[in-house]
Design a protein around this motif. Sequence first.
Motif, short mmCIF file in Angstrom:
data_model
loop_
_atom_site.label_atom_id
_atom_site.label_comp_id
_atom_site.label_asym_id
_atom_site.label_seq_id
_atom_site.Cartn_x
_atom_site.Cartn_y
_atom_site.Cartn_z
N UNK A 181 9.28 -0.04 -15.73
CA UNK A 181 7.81 0.08 -15.72
C UNK A 181 7.23 -0.38 -14.39
N UNK A 182 7.74 -1.50 -13.86
CA UNK A 182 7.21 -2.01 -12.59
C UNK A 182 7.93 -1.43 -11.38
N UNK A 183 8.97 -0.65 -11.61
CA UNK A 183 9.75 -0.11 -10.49
C UNK A 183 10.18 -1.20 -9.51
N UNK A 184 10.47 -2.35 -10.05
CA UNK A 184 10.93 -3.46 -9.21
C UNK A 184 9.83 -4.28 -8.58
N UNK A 185 8.57 -3.91 -8.81
CA UNK A 185 7.45 -4.67 -8.21
C UNK A 185 7.06 -5.82 -9.14
N UNK A 186 8.00 -6.68 -9.42
CA UNK A 186 7.73 -7.82 -10.27
C UNK A 186 9.01 -8.58 -10.56
N UNK A 187 8.88 -9.68 -11.32
CA UNK A 187 10.01 -10.53 -11.68
C UNK A 187 9.89 -10.87 -13.16
N UNK A 188 11.02 -10.87 -13.89
CA UNK A 188 10.93 -11.20 -15.30
C UNK A 188 10.53 -12.66 -15.47
N UNK A 189 9.74 -12.91 -16.53
CA UNK A 189 9.13 -14.23 -16.70
C UNK A 189 9.94 -15.10 -17.66
N UNK A 249 -0.05 -4.81 -6.00
CA UNK A 249 0.28 -3.56 -5.32
C UNK A 249 -1.00 -2.95 -4.75
N UNK A 250 -1.05 -2.83 -3.44
CA UNK A 250 -2.26 -2.38 -2.77
C UNK A 250 -1.90 -1.24 -1.81
N UNK A 251 -2.68 -0.17 -1.88
CA UNK A 251 -2.54 0.91 -0.91
C UNK A 251 -3.51 0.69 0.24
N UNK A 252 -3.00 0.83 1.48
CA UNK A 252 -3.82 0.51 2.65
C UNK A 252 -3.72 1.63 3.67
N UNK A 253 -4.86 2.07 4.21
CA UNK A 253 -4.85 3.05 5.30
C UNK A 253 -4.44 2.36 6.59
N UNK A 254 -3.71 3.09 7.42
CA UNK A 254 -3.20 2.49 8.65
C UNK A 254 -4.31 2.13 9.64
N UNK A 255 -5.52 2.66 9.42
CA UNK A 255 -6.62 2.30 10.33
C UNK A 255 -7.08 0.84 10.12
N UNK A 256 -6.69 0.26 8.98
CA UNK A 256 -7.07 -1.12 8.70
C UNK A 256 -6.15 -2.07 9.46
#
Length: 517
Positions: free
Chosen positions: A302-310, A489-496
Amino acid sequence: MKKQMIVYITILMVGMFLSGCLSEEGTTNIQRETGNQSSGDHKSLTVLFSFASSSLDPHQDWMPVPAGMAETLVKVDENLEIQPWLAESWEQIDERTWVFNIREGVKFHDGTSVDAEAVKASFERAMEVNRAVASTLKIEDMEATGQALTFITSEPYPALLTELVHTNTAVIKVDAEDIGTQPIATGPFKVTDFTPQVEIQLERFEDYWDGMPNLNEVTVTFNSDSNVRSLALQSGEADIAFHLSPEALEPVELSEDLRIESITSLRAHFLLYNMQHPALQDHNVRKALDLIVNRPVMVREIMNGHGTQANGPYNPDLPFATEQAGDTYDPSLAEALLIDAGYDKNEAGFMQKDGEPLSFTLATYQGRPELPVIAQYLQSEAAAIGVDMNVVTVENIESYLWEQQDEWDIVTYSNMTAPRGDGGYFLNVAYGPDGSLNPGHIHIPELNDIRQQLNATADREERVALQQAATAIIQDEILHSFMLYPHIIVGVHERVTNWRPGAVEYYIIDHKMDVAW
């Protein structure tokens, strides 16, 4: 198992995508014709967030601080250490008395100077309009002299310093005409327009005490649909999009103009139980539900690896986290515990007791896109052991939990459990009988005793021991089922430029962030 998971996730994501595309609000965001590219020396940026604000009163809503409008006396850094902010220094005189020296040269957005008297008035208002703030700070009296503000607490309270990080203690000018829409505070950006639940327009405050902000304007918009947020980022309507779905990152990752920031958070995703439900008052039932939580699968699929089991409320990287291993997935033992609790299966294969089926309403919300997926997954795991779960998705989870307590039994929930670098806050608000994050009405006297000891303890090693003892009770009693520690998880434009998200979610927009074009 994996094939089953993929089917559930695919069905849910298609539904969420269609819902997002048909959303009036989402369509409006995507079709906006104005771009975000800055012209000349005029620099602007748009941030798209998941949870909407209906008010900009900093004493009632958290958004004014992360949006760069308001500031607190102290803040916590990435190492979870307390740092000066509006207060440049402080001293604890005795176990009940603290003196904070307010920074010279700080101005409110209307140009008036900030002194201790103004800060005192702000705290008086915060404690008047927000009972949770008053309860948390335990301030009995205040004295203001020049730039020195003295707090006298009602009892020995070593946690006062960390509690002053709370966003609802932000300093504002209390005689502003409409604090809910035009708060006058001290941050690098001030409000020019606010549409509740939709958008905040900000312009830079040129007299900001820590230096001129690089950006001229910032727009903060809200949309609870992660697909809409992702599409807005890909179309260029947003420069930063928070809380993207782990299952839908590929288009962003493939774009040359975009990047994904995945940051370990101070947050935990967990199951919140409503202790008013008779079945959930049975420890064996809660234990059985905990045993159908397959944490490794949730993190991987579900997290595709973007997390850790608690294994408890606190991320294992924190010094006060438990060292005990968490429960493992065991549906056979779960079914056996339900039988021990007096349940048996009817002809349809569902657990029942005294002719009543074991059935729960499982509430979830889209603001954190993985939570509805987790709810669907748990529904299937519960059905496999004969437990019926009816999943409902709600728009405003906070008001739903408190105002419709007879409609939910379990919630896929998420909270920052150590937002100020200490676990005391979460223990007080989530397990205290009057806690602001205790809609499930948890009341364990032994745990309350430990909380009281913790609140009066300053020694760091003793606090660690007390927090671990509290965690042991929470885990033994299965007061919550902690599932995983998610990444931000944040999407960022390269102009930032000059910016990346941090683990401490209180601070998003600052005076240093910039755009390259």
